[in-house]
Each structure stands twice: as C-alpha cells, then as structure tokens.
Design a protein around this motif. Structure first.
Motif, PDB file in Angstrom:
ATOM      1  N   HIS A  75       0.831  -1.203   0.000  1.00 16.31           N
ATOM      2  CA  HIS A  75       0.000   0.000   0.000  1.00 16.31           C
ATOM      3  C   HIS A  75       0.872   1.262   0.000  1.00 16.31           C
ATOM      4  CE1 HIS A  75      -2.281  -3.274   1.883  1.00 16.31           C
ATOM      5  NE2 HIS A  75      -3.375  -2.719   1.332  1.00 16.31           N
ATOM      6  N   ILE A  76       1.944   1.236   0.796  1.00 12.89           N
ATOM      7  CA  ILE A  76       2.843   2.399   0.869  1.00 12.89           C
ATOM      8  C   ILE A  76       3.498   2.639  -0.485  1.00 12.89           C
ATOM      9  CG2 ILE A  76       4.949   3.308   1.939  1.00 12.89           C
ATOM     10  CD1 ILE A  76       4.189   1.644   4.452  1.00 12.89           C
ATOM     11  N   MET A  77       3.926   1.548  -1.141  1.00 16.14           N
ATOM     12  CA  MET A  77       4.599   1.682  -2.443  1.00 16.14           C
ATOM     13  C   MET A  77       3.662   2.261  -3.496  1.00 16.14           C
ATOM     14  SD  MET A  77       7.180  -1.482  -3.120  1.00 16.14           S
ATOM     15  CE  MET A  77       5.877  -2.683  -3.241  1.00 16.14           C
ATOM     16  N   ILE A  78       2.445   1.736  -3.591  1.00 14.95           N
ATOM     17  CA  ILE A  78       1.530   2.184  -4.646  1.00 14.95           C
ATOM     18  C   ILE A  78       1.068   3.625  -4.396  1.00 14.95           C
ATOM     19  CG2 ILE A  78      -0.540   1.222  -3.552  1.00 14.95           C
ATOM     20  CD1 ILE A  78      -1.614   0.582  -6.326  1.00 14.95           C
ATOM     21  N   LEU A  79       0.882   3.988  -3.117  1.00 14.40           N
ATOM     22  CA  LEU A  79       0.495   5.364  -2.794  1.00 14.40           C
ATOM     23  C   LEU A  79       1.618   6.341  -3.142  1.00 14.40           C
ATOM     24  CD1 LEU A  79      -1.297   4.746   0.621  1.00 14.40           C
ATOM     25  CD2 LEU A  79      -2.371   5.660  -1.456  1.00 14.40           C
ATOM     26  N   ALA A  80       2.860   5.962  -2.858  1.00 12.34           N
ATOM     27  CA  ALA A  80       3.993   6.830  -3.195  1.00 12.34           C
ATOM     28  C   ALA A  80       4.163   6.920  -4.706  1.00 12.34           C
ATOM     29  CB  ALA A  80       5.268   6.296  -2.555  1.00 12.34           C
ATOM     30  N   TYR A  81       3.965   5.803  -5.408  1.00 15.56           N
ATOM     31  CA  TYR A  81       4.132   5.791  -6.863  1.00 15.56           C
ATOM     32  C   TYR A  81       3.126   6.739  -7.525  1.00 15.56           C
ATOM     33  CZ  TYR A  81       4.736   4.108 -11.614  1.00 15.56           C
ATOM     34  OH  TYR A  81       4.996   4.035 -12.966  1.00 15.56           O
ATOM     35  N   HIS A  82       1.899   6.807  -6.965  1.00 16.26           N
ATOM     36  CA  HIS A  82       0.860   7.679  -7.519  1.00 16.26           C
ATOM     37  C   HIS A  82       0.843   9.044  -6.833  1.00 16.26           C
ATOM     38  CE1 HIS A  82      -0.986   4.947 -10.369  1.00 16.26           C
ATOM     39  NE2 HIS A  82      -0.956   3.975  -9.464  1.00 16.26           N
ATOM     40  N   ASN A  83       1.912   9.352  -6.092  1.00 14.98           N
ATOM     41  CA  ASN A  83       2.111  10.691  -5.527  1.00 14.98           C
ATOM     42  C   ASN A  83       1.030  11.079  -4.520  1.00 14.98           C
ATOM     43  OD1 ASN A  83       3.652  13.003  -5.274  1.00 14.98           O
ATOM     44  ND2 ASN A  83       2.539  14.114  -6.854  1.00 14.98           N
ATOM     45  N   ARG A  84       0.550  10.086  -3.764  1.00 16.24           N
ATOM     46  CA  ARG A  84      -0.488  10.373  -2.774  1.00 16.24           C
ATOM     47  C   ARG A  84       0.112  10.684  -1.391  1.00 16.24           C
ATOM     48  NH1 ARG A  84      -3.239   9.333  -7.085  1.00 16.24           N
ATOM     49  NH2 ARG A  84      -5.490   9.004  -6.885  1.00 16.24           N
ATOM     50  N   ILE A  85       1.244  10.053  -1.060  1.00 11.75           N
ATOM     51  CA  ILE A  85       1.904  10.315   0.221  1.00 11.75           C
ATOM     52  C   ILE A  85       3.421  10.356  -0.003  1.00 11.75           C
ATOM     53  CG2 ILE A  85       0.104   9.134   1.568  1.00 11.75           C
ATOM     54  CD1 ILE A  85       2.146   6.821   1.940  1.00 11.75           C
ATOM     55  N   ASN A  86       4.125  10.937   0.950  1.00 15.80           N
ATOM     56  CA  ASN A  86       5.583  10.826   0.982  1.00 15.80           C
ATOM     57  C   ASN A  86       5.968   9.620   1.839  1.00 15.80           C
ATOM     58  OD1 ASN A  86       6.209  13.202  -0.500  1.00 15.80           O
ATOM     59  ND2 ASN A  86       5.774  14.440   1.316  1.00 15.80           N
ATOM     60  N   ILE A  87       7.062   8.946   1.424  1.00 13.83           N
ATOM     61  CA  ILE A  87       7.579   7.873   2.275  1.00 13.83           C
ATOM     62  C   ILE A  87       8.602   8.497   3.217  1.00 13.83           C
ATOM     63  CG2 ILE A  87       8.781   5.666   2.365  1.00 13.83           C
ATOM     64  CD1 ILE A  87       7.827   5.054  -0.404  1.00 13.83           C
ATOM     65  N   PRO A  88       8.374   8.486   4.528  1.00 14.84           N
ATOM     66  CA  PRO A  88       9.329   9.096   5.469  1.00 14.84           C
ATOM     67  C   PRO A  88      10.694   8.399   5.413  1.00 14.84           C
ATOM     68  CG  PRO A  88       7.220   8.676   6.533  1.00 14.84           C
ATOM     69  CD  PRO A  88       7.178   7.973   5.205  1.00 14.84           C
ATOM     70  N   SER A  89      11.729   9.148   5.770  1.00 14.74           N
ATOM     71  CA  SER A  89      13.091   8.603   5.684  1.00 14.74           C
ATOM     72  C   SER A  89      13.310   7.431   6.627  1.00 14.74           C
ATOM     73  CB  SER A  89      14.115   9.703   5.995  1.00 14.74           C
ATOM     74  OG  SER A  89      13.897  10.216   7.297  1.00 14.74           O
ATOM     75  N   ASN A  90      12.544   7.380   7.726  1.00 14.99           N
ATOM     76  CA  ASN A  90      12.728   6.271   8.664  1.00 14.99           C
ATOM     77  C   ASN A  90      12.046   4.991   8.189  1.00 14.99           C
ATOM     78  OD1 ASN A  90      10.312   7.830   9.172  1.00 14.99           O
ATOM     79  ND2 ASN A  90       9.939   6.511  10.927  1.00 14.99           N
ATOM     80  N   ILE A  91      11.313   5.065   7.075  1.00 17.74           N
ATOM     81  CA  ILE A  91      10.589   3.899   6.565  1.00 17.74           C
ATOM     82  C   ILE A  91      11.190   3.374   5.260  1.00 17.74           C
ATOM     83  CG2 ILE A  91       8.332   3.120   5.667  1.00 17.74           C
ATOM     84  CD1 ILE A  91       8.390   3.492   8.651  1.00 17.74           C
ATOM     85  N   ILE A  92      11.816   4.255   4.470  1.00 11.77           N
ATOM     86  CA  ILE A  92      12.175   3.902   3.101  1.00 11.77           C
ATOM     87  C   ILE A  92      13.060   2.653   3.014  1.00 11.77           C
ATOM     88  CG2 ILE A  92      14.117   5.537   3.087  1.00 11.77           C
ATOM     89  CD1 ILE A  92      11.880   4.513   0.118  1.00 11.77           C
ATOM     90  N   PHE A  93      14.010   2.474   3.946  1.00 10.02           N
ATOM     91  CA  PHE A  93      14.900   1.315   3.863  1.00 10.02           C
ATOM     92  C   PHE A  93      14.364   0.098   4.606  1.00 10.02           C
ATOM     93  CE2 PHE A  93      17.848   4.799   2.891  1.00 10.02           C
ATOM     94  CZ  PHE A  93      18.355   4.324   1.691  1.00 10.02           C
ATOM     95  N   LYS A  94      13.152   0.232   5.158  1.00  8.31           N
ATOM     96  CA  LYS A  94      12.504  -0.910   5.796  1.00  8.31           C
ATOM     97  C   LYS A  94      11.520  -1.603   4.850  1.00  8.31           C
ATOM     98  CE  LYS A  94      12.842   1.113  10.429  1.00  8.31           C
ATOM     99  NZ  LYS A  94      12.082   1.565  11.624  1.00  8.31           N
ATOM    100  N   LEU A  95      11.219  -0.951   3.726  1.00  5.99           N
ATOM    101  CA  LEU A  95      10.267  -1.526   2.777  1.00  5.99           C
ATOM    102  C   LEU A  95      10.915  -2.632   1.958  1.00  5.99           C
ATOM    103  CD1 LEU A  95       8.546   1.693   1.364  1.00  5.99           C
ATOM    104  CD2 LEU A  95       7.640   0.097   3.083  1.00  5.99           C
ATOM    105  N   THR A  96      10.106  -3.608   1.596  1.00  8.26           N
ATOM    106  CA  THR A  96      10.548  -4.664   0.680  1.00  8.26           C
ATOM    107  C   THR A  96      10.112  -4.284  -0.731  1.00  8.26           C
ATOM    108  OG1 THR A  96      10.330  -6.340   2.401  1.00  8.26           O
ATOM    109  CG2 THR A  96      10.417  -7.110   0.123  1.00  8.26           C
TER     110      THR A  96
END
Length: 677
Positions: A75-96
């Motif tokens: 959900h985080i990836m698709i929302l960021a891809y469609h420019n709906r939310i920013n991915i915070p810096s503390n989360i970006i390297f925790k995503l698969t």
C-alpha cells in the motif's frame, strides 16, 4: 528538523492525500491475472485509514508497529508511486521492494532493466540476481523522491547520508556507479572510486588538491590491489586533513614545503590512536612514503611544477623494524612433509592451494583467483591477479603442473562462472568450493585453519606452542629456498615481479646469513633511514656481503640473541657510521669507537641517552652472562667516545653524566626484579 532528518529532503510537490481509484490499483497490478483481491485488500486499508495524511504522520512518528509496516508494504509503495503520500526517511529502507511490481508499468525502470542486462550482465559479467538487487535500490530512491532517476541523483549526497544510517550505503553507491556505467547519469568520480569517495574532509580543501588526489587514486585503483588502494587513500586523507586544519590558506602544490612536512611529523608523534596509544614510528614512515609517491606523481603530471621533492630521507622517524623471523631449513622441510600428509579426502582443494603457494611463491589471493584455463604451454601458469595489478606468466615445475591438473579434474564438469572480490570479474574458477556446491571460491579461513592445524599436529611450533609459519610464510620460504639454491635476488625479484629491496628482507632467512643479520638488523643497512647506504651497497652486492665470514668474526662481540631467544634483546645504538661503506673492510657496522660515528639530529642525541640507559639495564639484568661481561668492559670507553665526539658532554663532566644514567638503570633493574614493572 526532526530526528529523521526529513527537513533536508527536497520534496516540492504538494500531496493530494486522496485515496486511489480502482483503475489505478488495477493498472499497478497488470501482471496479476486476478486483480479483485488487490482491490478488496485496498478497500479494507481505506476503511482503516481514511485520512492518508494521518497515515503518513503515523509512519513518520513510528506509531505503527513493524508488523503493520510489513502488512502495508504494498500500500505504501503504490500510494507513493501515484504521488499520494511521501515515504518518510525512517521507513524507506525498511520496505521490501519487488521489481515485478514496476517492470511492466514504469517505462524508466523497463529501460534501465534492459540496459543493465545488456551492459552489466553481458559485457561485465555481473550476475542477474545482483543486477536486480541494484534495480530494487533504483526503485526505492525513485519512490522516495517521486521524481525521474536523473532528478533524484541531484540529491544523491543527502540520500547517501540517509542510507548510511540504515547500513545501505554500499548498495546505493553501487547503484550510482551502475547508472553511470550505462550512461544514464553523469556523476563525479568521487562517488565510485572503489565504491568509496575520497572526501578530503570538507569544502575548504582546495579544488586543486581534490582533483589531483582523485586522479591519482583512480590510477591506483586501476593498477594496484584493493588493500593498496585503501591504505593509499587513508594515508593521503590523513595528510590533507592535517593541512586543512593547520594550514587552510595553502591551496596549491607549489606552496607546500618541507616545513609543512616537519609540522605533520610533529602532529603524528603527539596524536593518539583510538586505543589511546601513540602512532607507531613505522606507520608515520609509511604515511610519509605515501605522500612522497603522490608528490612524485604530481611532479610528473603537472608541467607547471618543476620540483616537489619536499620529503627527504632525513624526515623519516627512527624505528626498530624487525625483519622476518629466522627459520631453519629443517623447519621448512618438516613443514613440506606435513603439507604432503594432508588428508586429500577432506581437504583436497585446500591442500592444492597450499602446495601452489609453497611451490610458486605467490600470495594466497593470487592462487585462489586462478582461472580454470591458467595453465599454459611449456608449463607456465598465468596469474591474472597480482598485488601489483600486473598479470604475470610464471614458469613452474612438475609439482605445480600436477596440482593445477588435479584442481581442474575436481571441477571439470562445473563450467559455472563465479564472481570474486579478489579480482572483480566473473570467470570460470580453478578453485570453486566443493563444500559450497561450487557456488563460491574456497575460503581463506578454511585454508588458514588447516595450515595452522597441520603444524600443531606435527609439532612445528615455538616455545609457546604457536605454529612457526603463517600462510604468507610460504612465500618467504620460497624466496629463501631460491636464494639458498644460488638464484640471485635480482632474478628472484624479476620472477615474482617485486622490488629487490623487498626480496632482501626475505633473503636473509637462510642459515648462512642469519648471524650477520643479528649484528646489523637494527643498523638500517637493509631498511629504514639509510636509503643512500642501500644504493652504495647495491654496487658491492649486499647479498654477497651478508655471507662474508670476516664480518661474522669481527662483529662477534656485538652479536645479539634477538631471534628465538627468551632473553630480552640487547638494545643497539641509533646512529650511523658516516662512512658506511667501511663495513666492506672494517666489518664494524655499529662499533661506535670510530671517529666517523655520528649522531645526525638532536632527536638522535636524546634517544642515544635512552639507549645507554637500556643498555645498562640489560647488562645489570644479565651480568653473569659471559658475553655481557665482555661487552661491559668496553662499553664505557665506547660511550665516552660517542658522547664527546658529538659534543653531548665534555670529558670533565662525562663521569657525572654516565653515573647518573647507571643509577637510573640499577633502580629500574631493582623494580623489574621485584615484579613491580
């Protein structure tokens, strides 16, 4: 600014914080045959988090547990891809990140995947799994900035800093280098010199220094071994950090002079390591030598600089540098027999590597990196990876030929190419590990453990039951055996593609030379400060001088039991005979009785006093030793000659001067014997 450092990240586009439509979800999942499950999954997410801005805040403030982040990864990836939310810096390297989510819909990722496979896989032989791992990083950065890759790279400095906090810096640097290799971006050399930037500490360092240091490092990277590159970079950075701190107004090479070098040496002498210890004199000399090599490079490559010889032989710090330990031929023969007895059923590949090291004099990484087709006509082995970076064809005997053929037989049905950090290429290897199903090269630790164990099992140990030989001693033994067989040092150096000076240190391990070594070891004839002495002695063939029996006899009084002797070594003086060639007929390398014996600098005079104290301590400690008694009778006379010749003390005050030293020495001996020191 919060703890995550988000205020440094440049994100200019405002977010809509509007949930995705069904069409957007289906478009993102074109690969899937059934999209209804994804749509239903997103609907449940939408019910739980109706306010996307609030969801982003919870991510930023780490209010969601790790399991929830994993649950909402897609959900985080698709929302960021469609420019709906920013991915915070503390989360970006925790995503698969999954490549298949993007390589059907994102034209930029599709293009890069094709270029990576075309250039990096086909041309440079990187594995596809590693390429895809780097593509995941490309997607991660693109999702973070929500911009095209070329624009993302404008913020690469802060992204590298962010990646470093999450131990992802190496992958990010590799990503930048890969994008550069396929011509997609233009990046300064700093980002991919051995995947490490030179980074001369701060923006205050002049562009002239930065540019030329990086050019020099690129040359070292391309011609020398990885460890050589890293040490070169470290030593130069240390020097330029000092210059920036002490002399920030110096920004051109022609402004450098010997005074800066002297100040640098003083700085190194008072600097403590992270263990709160003083820097070793040998380390100081190595740093000076590295700077001297760099200045030679600058002098040759910048036409406007006529001379940059600001480091002299007298700048080197005095050091007690121990030459390689003495071992007898008997010990070497015992070692060779032990190698022959290694169990081939358990350790066949490790045994073959050790045999090749002992029989060719090559280093471990040079043997391990051998290709399957390394054996050439007329019994030559092609070593494509050497420490100097220059490949070499080496003539070998039947033992090495047999070892190569046996190694080929083991993996003859395995044609898989393996990537190795030893040489940064992917080729068919001679030593793919049987124990790891031929997926990697035989490990160094397994060979070292085996080499250590066979010595312990066969009693090839010292008085502490430690093995006599290290793995690298196979190289030293090879050189000593060659010299003992009558091969000249020059010929050995040519065979191994090394300098004669380096060979000389190994050459003295043979039986004939060892007694002379004991008498001249710390004099510096082979090493250290007396560089011009080496040049003079080369003309007289120092390798013949070492075996002259007259020198052994004339220096009998000064022989020390430094090697394989439980007693503390008798300390030796720190000065030098200004007529060093006299050793060829006088034989007294450090007799101190000659009027030509000179202490060169004020530091020498201070250290000579310390030497005298150490010498008397030794004599009082072992006063019943016949050699010490004989030496004690002459030492006062010799010391007086040195002190008066060098104007340290006059004859009238000599007794007072020397008695004070003797008193301190006796006190120290008493402390030592009482076990308080």
């Amino acid at each position: 600014m919060n703890n995550n450092g988000d205020s440094k990240i440049i994100l200019t586009e405002p977010k809509r914080y509007v949930h995705l439509t069904k069409a957007e979800i289906i478009n993102f999942n074109k690969k899937y045959t059934t999209n209804n499950s994804r749509v239903e999954d997103y609907k449940r997410f939408e019910i739980e988090f109706r306010d996307l801005k609030e969801f982003e805040i919870k991510l930023r403030q780490e209010e969601l547990p790790q399991d929830s982040i994993k649950k909402y990864n897609w959900h985080i990836m698709i929302l960021a891809y469609h420019n709906r939310i920013n991915i915070p810096s503390n989360i970006i390297f925790k995503l698969t990140i999954h490549l298949y989510d993007f390589n059907k819909i994102d034209t930029e990722i599709i293009y890069l995947e094709g270029k990576f496979n075309e250039i990096l896989h086909e041309k440079y032989q990187y594995s596809k799994s590693y390429i895809y791992k780097i593509l995941h990083q490309v997607i991660r950065m693109k999702l973070f900035y929500q911009k095209p890759i070329k624009l993302c790279c404008e913020y690469i400095n802060q992204y590298l800093e962010l990646a470093n906090r999450y131990k992802n810096k190496d992958l990010v640097k590799t990503m930048i280098r890969f994008l550069y290799e396929v011509g997609y971006i233009e990046v300064d050399d700093n980002f991919f010199i051995r995947d490490e930037s030179m980074n001369l500490n701060s923006k205050n360092t002049s562009s002239e220094f930065k540019r030329n240091v990086n050019n020099y490092l690129i040359e070292i990277r391309n011609t020398k071994a990885l460890n050589t590159f890293r040490s070169t970079k470290s030593h130069l950075k240390n020097f330029f950090d000092f210059m920036e701190a002490r002399f920030p107004y110096i920004d051109k090479f022609e402004e450098l002079n010997n005074k800066h070098i002297q100040e640098y040496i003083k700085h190194l002498k008072i600097t403590k390591t992270y263990l709160k210890k003083a820097i070793n004199p040998a380390t100081i000399n190595i740093r000076l030598e590295e700077c001297a090599r760099f200045f030679d490079y600058i002098e040759k490559n910048i036409s406007s600089i006529k001379s940059l010889k600001i480091i002299t032989k007298y700048d080197k710090v005095k050091e007690y540098k121990t030459l390689p330990k003495y071992v007898s031929k008997k010990d070497v023969l015992r070692l060779l027999k032990a190698i022959n007895k290694i169990d081939e059923e358990k350790y066949v590949q490790e045994k073959l590597i050790i045999i090749l090291m002992a029989d060719t004099g090559r280093r471990f990484h040079e043997v391990r990196a051998l290709s399957y087709s390394c054996l050439k006509d007329d019994n030559y082995i092609y070593f494509h990876k050497t420490k100097t970076g220059v490949p070499i064809n080496q003539k070998v005997g039947l033992l090495s030929v047999k070892a190569i053929l046996n190694a080929k037989k083991i993996c003859s049905n395995i044609s898989k190419k393996i990537y190795s950090k030893d040489d940064n290429v992917k080729i068919r290897r001679l030593f793919p590990s049987v124990k790891d199903k031929f997926r990697v090269i035989v490990g160094k630790k397994s060979v070292e453990d085996l080499f250590r164990n066979i010595q312990i099992e066969n009693g090839i140990v010292d008085h502490n039951n430690k093995p006599l030989f290290t793995l690298h001693d196979n190289k030293r033994n090879f050189i000593s055996n060659m010299e003992s067989s009558g091969v000249t040092a020059i010929e050995i150096a040519k065979l191994l593609n090394q300098s004669v000076d380096t060979i000389a240190q190994y050459e003295v391990r043979n039986d004939k030379a060892i007694k002379v070594l004991k008498s001249i070891e710390e004099k510096g004839i082979l090493i250290g400060k007396q560089k011009d002495s080496i040049d003079k002695l080369k003309k007289e063939r120092i390798y013949d001088v070492l075996n002259q029996q007259e020198i052994i006899e004339k220096n009998r009084i000064n022989l020390i039991e430094k090697m394989q002797n439980p007693k503390e070594a008798i300390p030796l003086p720190l000065g030098q005979c200004t007529q060093i060639e006299n050793i060829l007929f006088c034989g007294q390398a450090f007799c101190m009785a000659c009027e030509d014996y000179t202490l060169i600098t004020d530091d020498d005079k201070e250290e000579f006093q310390q030497f005298c104290e150490k010498f008397y301590v030794h004599m009082y400690m072992y006063k019943r030793d016949e050699r010490i008694i004989e030496l004690h009778k002459k030492f006062d006379e010799i010391t007086k000659k040195v002190l008066t010749n060098n104007n340290i003390v006059n004859e009238i005050k000599f007794n007072t001067y020397i008695n004070a030293i003797k008193k301190r020495s006796r006190t120290k001996v008493g402390v030592i014997k009482n076990g308080k020191l």
